[in-house]
Design a protein around this motif. Structure first.
Motif, PDB file in Angstrom:
ATOM      1  N   ASN A   1       0.824  -1.212   0.000  1.00 25.07           N
ATOM      2  CA  ASN A   1       0.000   0.000   0.000  1.00 25.07           C
ATOM      3  C   ASN A   1       0.855   1.258   0.000  1.00 25.07           C
ATOM      4  N   ASP A   2       2.132   1.083  -0.353  1.00 27.68           N
ATOM      5  CA  ASP A   2       3.027   2.221  -0.489  1.00 27.68           C
ATOM      6  C   ASP A   2       4.133   1.765  -1.443  1.00 27.68           C
ATOM      7  N   ALA A   3       5.024   2.667  -1.809  1.00 25.11           N
ATOM      8  CA  ALA A   3       6.051   2.287  -2.781  1.00 25.11           C
ATOM      9  C   ALA A   3       7.279   3.158  -2.614  1.00 25.11           C
ATOM     10  N   GLY A   4       8.376   2.680  -3.179  1.00 28.04           N
ATOM     11  CA  GLY A   4       9.609   3.459  -3.179  1.00 28.04           C
ATOM     12  C   GLY A   4      10.362   3.353  -1.870  1.00 28.04           C
ATOM     13  N   GLU A   5      11.178   4.357  -1.615  1.00 24.56           N
ATOM     14  CA  GLU A   5      12.042   4.288  -0.435  1.00 24.56           C
ATOM     15  C   GLU A   5      11.264   4.337   0.880  1.00 24.56           C
ATOM     16  N   ALA A   6       9.999   4.728   0.814  1.00 24.77           N
ATOM     17  CA  ALA A   6       9.158   4.750   2.022  1.00 24.77           C
ATOM     18  C   ALA A   6       9.021   3.356   2.621  1.00 24.77           C
ATOM     19  N   ILE A   7       9.198   2.318   1.796  1.00 29.00           N
ATOM     20  CA  ILE A   7       9.037   0.950   2.311  1.00 29.00           C
ATOM     21  C   ILE A   7      10.367   0.196   2.295  1.00 29.00           C
TER      22      ILE A   7
ATOM     23  N   LEU B   1       9.030  -7.788  -8.606  1.00 33.65           N
ATOM     24  CA  LEU B   1      10.456  -7.454  -8.747  1.00 33.65           C
ATOM     25  C   LEU B   1      10.636  -5.938  -8.796  1.00 33.65           C
ATOM     26  N   LYS B   2       9.822  -5.277  -9.593  1.00 34.65           N
ATOM     27  CA  LYS B   2       9.931  -3.810  -9.710  1.00 34.65           C
ATOM     28  C   LYS B   2       9.637  -3.143  -8.367  1.00 34.65           C
ATOM     29  N   HIS B   3       8.630  -3.655  -7.671  1.00 29.66           N
ATOM     30  CA  HIS B   3       8.246  -3.105  -6.370  1.00 29.66           C
ATOM     31  C   HIS B   3       9.422  -3.190  -5.388  1.00 29.66           C
ATOM     32  N   VAL B   4      10.106  -4.325  -5.413  1.00 25.71           N
ATOM     33  CA  VAL B   4      11.258  -4.510  -4.517  1.00 25.71           C
ATOM     34  C   VAL B   4      12.413  -3.610  -4.947  1.00 25.71           C
ATOM     35  N   LEU B   5      12.721  -3.596  -6.243  1.00 31.37           N
ATOM     36  CA  LEU B   5      13.842  -2.768  -6.720  1.00 31.37           C
ATOM     37  C   LEU B   5      13.604  -1.296  -6.405  1.00 31.37           C
TER      38      LEU B   5
END
Ligand SMILES: Cc1cc2nc3c(=O)[nH]c(=O)nc-3n(C[C@H](O)[C@H](O)[C@H](O)COP(=O)(O)O)c2cc1C
Length: 189
Positions: A54-60, A90-94
């Protein structure tokens, strides 16, 4: 140049799909990499990274994944082809890291059920790699019709892949050494 401190080159398994064949490819590449002199490696399974959706990027950012990428001199990404692209997870993790990747080498292993060895997944990942600051190499490994490459227990049925992996890893290690030298010895300005 590399006496003393080994290169650290983790292998990222880029799918959490149940029954994923990419696991066999990732284990094989990790095993071959572990035989290379002066290299430490391990398999990073994105299925085991509990990132929220429910969020993305460096916030997680996940502290452990961030620390591993930060330590890495290079990455191997094992990328299954899903509808001619890479996996969304994969993209979400990267996306959860950024400066950890900069000026580090990356090699991509494509995996597909079809005959093209995940090339479309790899081609689609290349601009993402560039934006992350990773430096791509010009060798890939392409596991085509992967269901025929590995037995059910994960053992390799086609020995020709070993030579392809060796060439790929030689290039990746050269790039990893070169970029480590650059990061440590050559000022940016
Ligand atoms: C959602 C989805 C889309 C797929 N799209 C393709 C495709 O475009 N081309 C292809 O060759 N295989 C495709 N496949 C098959 C995978 O490439 C195949 O399962 C292969 O083993 C790699 O993925 P895996 O690690 O999840 O098994 C797709 C599989 C899934 C689950």
């Amino acid at each position: 140049m590399e006496q003393g401190r080994p290169l650290y080159i983790p292998v990222i398994l880029g799918t959490s799909r149940m029954g994923r064949m990419s696991l066999h490819a990732a284990r094989l590449v990790t095993g071959e990499l572990s035989k290379c002199a002066g290299v430490e490696t391990e398999l990073i399974d994105i299925a085991k990274l509990p990132l929220p959706t429910n969020d993305a990027g460096e916030a997680i950012k996940h502290a452990d994944f961030s620390a591993r990428v930060n330590r890495a001199d290079a990455l191997v990404i094992v990328s299954p082809e899903y509808n001619h692209g890479y996996s969304g997870l994969l993209k979400h993790v990267l996306d959860s890291c950024l400066k950890e990747y900069i000026h580090k080498a990356v090699g991509i292993v494509g995996v597909s059920a079809g005959p093209f060895g995940g090339v479309r997944s790899i081609e689609n990942l290349l601009p993402v790699m560039r934006e992350l600051g990773l430096v791509t190499i010009f060798w890939d490994v392409n596991f085509s019709t992967v269901q025929k490459v590995f037995a059910e227990d994960g053992s390799l049925l086609d020995e020709a892949y070993l030579r392809r992996i060796e060439k790929f890893l030689n290039e990746l290690i050269w790039m990893a050494k070169t970029l480590r030298h650059g990061r440590e010895q050559i000022p940016l300005n």
